[in-house]
Motif scaffolding. Structure first.
Motif, PDB file in Angstrom:
ATOM      1  N   THR A   1       0.879  -1.230  -0.024  1.00  0.00           N
ATOM      2  CA  THR A   1       0.080  -0.142  -0.068  1.00  0.00           C
ATOM      3  C   THR A   1       0.970   1.272   0.072  1.00  0.00           C
ATOM      4  O   THR A   1       1.819   1.340   0.762  1.00  0.00           O
ATOM      5  CB  THR A   1      -0.885  -0.087   1.272  1.00  0.00           C
ATOM      6  OG1 THR A   1      -1.806  -1.208   1.144  1.00  0.00           O
ATOM      7  CG2 THR A   1      -1.980   1.185   1.284  1.00  0.00           C
TER       8      THR A   1
ATOM      9  N   ARG B   1       1.257   5.262   0.969  1.00  0.00           N
ATOM     10  CA  ARG B   1       0.466   6.161   1.849  1.00  0.00           C
ATOM     11  C   ARG B   1       1.175   7.333   1.954  1.00  0.00           C
ATOM     12  O   ARG B   1       2.462   7.495   1.860  1.00  0.00           O
ATOM     13  CB  ARG B   1       0.196   5.652   3.279  1.00  0.00           C
ATOM     14  CG  ARG B   1      -0.843   4.429   3.443  1.00  0.00           C
ATOM     15  CD  ARG B   1      -0.981   4.019   4.684  1.00  0.00           C
ATOM     16  NE  ARG B   1      -1.793   2.812   4.852  1.00  0.00           N
ATOM     17  CZ  ARG B   1      -1.559   1.545   5.034  1.00  0.00           C
ATOM     18  NH1 ARG B   1      -0.433   1.089   4.748  1.00  0.00           N
ATOM     19  NH2 ARG B   1      -2.478   0.587   5.359  1.00  0.00           N
TER      20      ARG B   1
ATOM     21  N   HIS C   1       1.928  10.139   8.077  1.00  0.00           N
ATOM     22  CA  HIS C   1       0.917  10.644   9.081  1.00  0.00           C
ATOM     23  C   HIS C   1      -0.561  10.515   8.685  1.00  0.00           C
ATOM     24  O   HIS C   1      -1.374  11.293   9.208  1.00  0.00           O
ATOM     25  CB  HIS C   1       1.181  12.270   9.571  1.00  0.00           C
ATOM     26  CG  HIS C   1       2.548  12.497   9.898  1.00  0.00           C
ATOM     27  ND1 HIS C   1       3.187  11.634  11.116  1.00  0.00           N
ATOM     28  CD2 HIS C   1       3.522  13.486   9.442  1.00  0.00           C
ATOM     29  CE1 HIS C   1       4.547  12.085  10.982  1.00  0.00           C
ATOM     30  NE2 HIS C   1       4.648  13.177  10.178  1.00  0.00           N
ATOM     31  N   SER C   2      -0.689   9.534   7.747  1.00  0.00           N
ATOM     32  CA  SER C   2      -1.949   9.415   7.091  1.00  0.00           C
ATOM     33  C   SER C   2      -2.299   8.043   7.046  1.00  0.00           C
ATOM     34  O   SER C   2      -1.123   7.178   6.330  1.00  0.00           O
ATOM     35  CB  SER C   2      -2.082  10.028   5.989  1.00  0.00           C
ATOM     36  OG  SER C   2      -3.697   9.737   5.227  1.00  0.00           O
ATOM     37  N   SER C   3      -3.388   7.357   7.328  1.00  0.00           N
ATOM     38  CA  SER C   3      -3.464   5.736   7.350  1.00  0.00           C
ATOM     39  C   SER C   3      -4.310   5.580   6.021  1.00  0.00           C
ATOM     40  O   SER C   3      -4.370   4.366   5.659  1.00  0.00           O
ATOM     41  CB  SER C   3      -4.508   5.431   8.475  1.00  0.00           C
ATOM     42  OG  SER C   3      -5.796   6.002   8.349  1.00  0.00           O
ATOM     43  N   GLU C   4      -4.684   6.501   5.190  1.00  0.00           N
ATOM     44  CA  GLU C   4      -5.426   6.417   4.009  1.00  0.00           C
ATOM     45  C   GLU C   4      -4.427   5.949   2.940  1.00  0.00           C
ATOM     46  O   GLU C   4      -3.359   6.623   2.770  1.00  0.00           O
ATOM     47  CB  GLU C   4      -6.295   7.754   3.723  1.00  0.00           C
ATOM     48  CG  GLU C   4      -7.347   7.796   4.515  1.00  0.00           C
ATOM     49  CD  GLU C   4      -8.127   8.977   4.311  1.00  0.00           C
ATOM     50  OE1 GLU C   4      -7.869   9.814   3.116  1.00  0.00           O
ATOM     51  OE2 GLU C   4      -9.075   9.488   4.799  1.00  0.00           O
ATOM     52  N   GLY C   5      -4.791   5.011   2.190  1.00  0.00           N
ATOM     53  CA  GLY C   5      -4.001   4.598   0.829  1.00  0.00           C
ATOM     54  C   GLY C   5      -4.180   5.710  -0.199  1.00  0.00           C
ATOM     55  O   GLY C   5      -5.242   6.272  -0.263  1.00  0.00           O
TER      56      GLY C   5
ATOM     57  N   ASN D   1      -8.077   2.056  -2.528  1.00  0.00           N
ATOM     58  CA  ASN D   1      -7.256   1.978  -1.237  1.00  0.00           C
ATOM     59  C   ASN D   1      -5.798   2.023  -1.333  1.00  0.00           C
ATOM     60  O   ASN D   1      -5.320   1.725  -0.179  1.00  0.00           O
ATOM     61  CB  ASN D   1      -7.714   0.445  -0.610  1.00  0.00           C
ATOM     62  CG  ASN D   1      -9.308   0.344  -0.603  1.00  0.00           C
ATOM     63  OD1 ASN D   1      -9.930   1.375   0.203  1.00  0.00           O
ATOM     64  ND2 ASN D   1      -9.729  -0.729  -1.130  1.00  0.00           N
TER      65      ASN D   1
ATOM     66  N   ARG E   1      -3.672   0.382  -2.704  1.00  0.00           N
ATOM     67  CA  ARG E   1      -2.896  -0.972  -2.797  1.00  0.00           C
ATOM     68  C   ARG E   1      -2.413  -1.243  -4.290  1.00  0.00           C
ATOM     69  O   ARG E   1      -3.077  -0.703  -5.180  1.00  0.00           O
ATOM     70  CB  ARG E   1      -3.972  -2.090  -2.557  1.00  0.00           C
ATOM     71  CG  ARG E   1      -4.302  -2.033  -0.969  1.00  0.00           C
ATOM     72  CD  ARG E   1      -5.005  -3.256  -0.736  1.00  0.00           C
ATOM     73  NE  ARG E   1      -5.317  -3.574   0.735  1.00  0.00           N
ATOM     74  CZ  ARG E   1      -5.929  -4.539   1.481  1.00  0.00           C
ATOM     75  NH1 ARG E   1      -6.248  -5.542   0.806  1.00  0.00           N
ATOM     76  NH2 ARG E   1      -6.076  -4.339   2.639  1.00  0.00           N
TER      77      ARG E   1
ATOM     78  N   ASN F   1       5.301  -1.978   1.740  1.00  0.00           N
ATOM     79  CA  ASN F   1       4.466  -0.823   1.930  1.00  0.00           C
ATOM     80  C   ASN F   1       5.202   0.344   1.786  1.00  0.00           C
ATOM     81  O   ASN F   1       6.361   0.454   2.378  1.00  0.00           O
ATOM     82  CB  ASN F   1       3.666  -0.799   3.167  1.00  0.00           C
ATOM     83  CG  ASN F   1       2.732  -1.937   3.245  1.00  0.00           C
ATOM     84  OD1 ASN F   1       1.960  -2.261   2.644  1.00  0.00           O
ATOM     85  ND2 ASN F   1       2.687  -2.885   4.309  1.00  0.00           N
TER      86      ASN F   1
ATOM     87  N   THR G   1       5.737   4.603   2.295  1.00  0.00           N
ATOM     88  CA  THR G   1       5.029   5.995   2.906  1.00  0.00           C
ATOM     89  C   THR G   1       5.766   6.955   2.183  1.00  0.00           C
ATOM     90  O   THR G   1       7.073   7.106   2.345  1.00  0.00           O
ATOM     91  CB  THR G   1       5.315   5.907   4.283  1.00  0.00           C
ATOM     92  OG1 THR G   1       4.733   4.677   5.053  1.00  0.00           O
ATOM     93  CG2 THR G   1       4.636   7.230   4.792  1.00  0.00           C
TER      94      THR G   1
ATOM     95  N   SER H   1       8.105  -2.047   5.278  1.00  0.00           N
ATOM     96  CA  SER H   1       7.628  -0.827   4.946  1.00  0.00           C
ATOM     97  C   SER H   1       8.582   0.317   5.118  1.00  0.00           C
ATOM     98  O   SER H   1       9.466   0.541   6.029  1.00  0.00           O
ATOM     99  CB  SER H   1       6.336  -0.226   5.933  1.00  0.00           C
ATOM    100  OG  SER H   1       5.726   0.691   5.913  1.00  0.00           O
TER     101      SER H   1
END
Length: 292
Positions: A155, A157, A160-164, A189, A191, A253, A255, A288
């Motif tokens: 995923t 992202r 500081h955000s959990s949204e994909g 999402n 992904r 993952n 970020t 990640s």
């Protein structure tokens, strides 16, 4: 009486990520005649997948009841006629010709999945039952390794955000020669799931991190939005744990900063300065990476 068996066959990449067995063939066999009841396989026990030899496949060809091909989502539907109420245990095998990313390459392999006594339900003039099977991640990784293919999923992202992050293009590069291995888009999402084969490794020296053992490449990523470069990692990100000699099934993952700065503007930074302290790596095959 008509019998309809429908369902899905997929494989785990990780505990929460799967991929379908696209265009694989599902075969259903009757049990051997005269099979003593006390020796019959236990009902609905998943014993596989177990690799079958060509001789084993040929030996039970006369027991083949039905065969069908899985669609792009791993779904299937098969029917057959039977005069009496069908209560026999079924033997289910899967046949792989090639994996989708291999194009026209053919390497046929057969695997035993399970024995099954379906829970038939009457629907009009036919009996209907469902069946689903998910190949464990360890087994699927070995199967992919035998075919010389890799799948990377994860995923994307923002920090500081959990949204994909949706509608991004993800590119993965081979750190050995900086060539593109594969690319794909992120879904709603955030992904992504991308695939590549041994042929994409051409031009780099063999990745022999251990003697007599072929390993996957060391990788780093670039992220695009609307064909514009949004973020690119430093090549030395490929030296971090979880990025070196990646296994055939990998979860990575990514970020990215809220206001990403292109890598070229940070060339004077230290080798791992700025992002090493923010590295968060899961156990096993997961990693990640937070990049600056």
């Amino acid at each position: 009486m008509c019998y309809l068996l429908l369902g899905n066959i997929s494989a785990l990449i990780s505990d929460d990520c799967t991929e379908p067995l696209v265009n694989a063939r599902l075969r259903v066999y009757l049990p051997e005649t005269g099979y003593p009841n006390r020796c019959r396989p236990k009902k609905n026990i998943f014993n596989g997948p177990g690799l079958l030899t060509a001789a084993q496949v040929a030996a039970k060809s006369d027991r083949l009841l039905a065969e069908t091909r899985l669609d792009e989502k791993g779904n299937f539907m098969m029917t057959w006629e039977q005069l009496h109420l069908f209560t026999e245990p079924l033997e289910l095998d899967i046949c792989l010709h090639h994996l989708p990313e291999e194009g026209n390459k053919v390497m046929e392999t057969h695997y035993h999945l399970s024995w099954l006594v379906p829970h038939w339900k009457r629907s009009g003039l036919r009996y209907v039952a469902a069946y689903a099977y998910v190949i464990p991640a360890e087994s699927w990784s070995q199967i992919r390794a035998n075919y010389g293919t890799w799948v990377i999923a994860g995923t994307v992202r923002k920090m500081h955000s959990s949204e994909g992050q949706s509608q991004l293009k993800v590119e993965v590069y081979n750190a050995g020669n900086h060539r593109l291995l594969g690319c794909c888009g992120t879904d709603e999402n955030g992904r992504y799931q991308l695939h590549f084969t041994k042929k994409e490794l051409a031009g780099a020296l063999a990745f022999l991190h251990e003697p007599q053992q072929e390993s996957g490449p060391d990788v780093y990523f670039k992220i695009y939005r609307n064909n514009q470069l949004l973020w690119e990692e430093r090549e030395d990100a490929a030296m971090m744990p979880g990025r070196k000699a990646i296994p055939s099934c990998s979860i990575i993952n990514i970020t990215i900063p809220q206001q990403p700065v292109p890598k070229s503007q940070g060339k004077n930074s230290g080798h791992f300065t700025g992002w090493l302290s923010n590295l968060a790596m899961a156990t096993g095959r997961r990693s990640s990476l937070v990049s600056y």
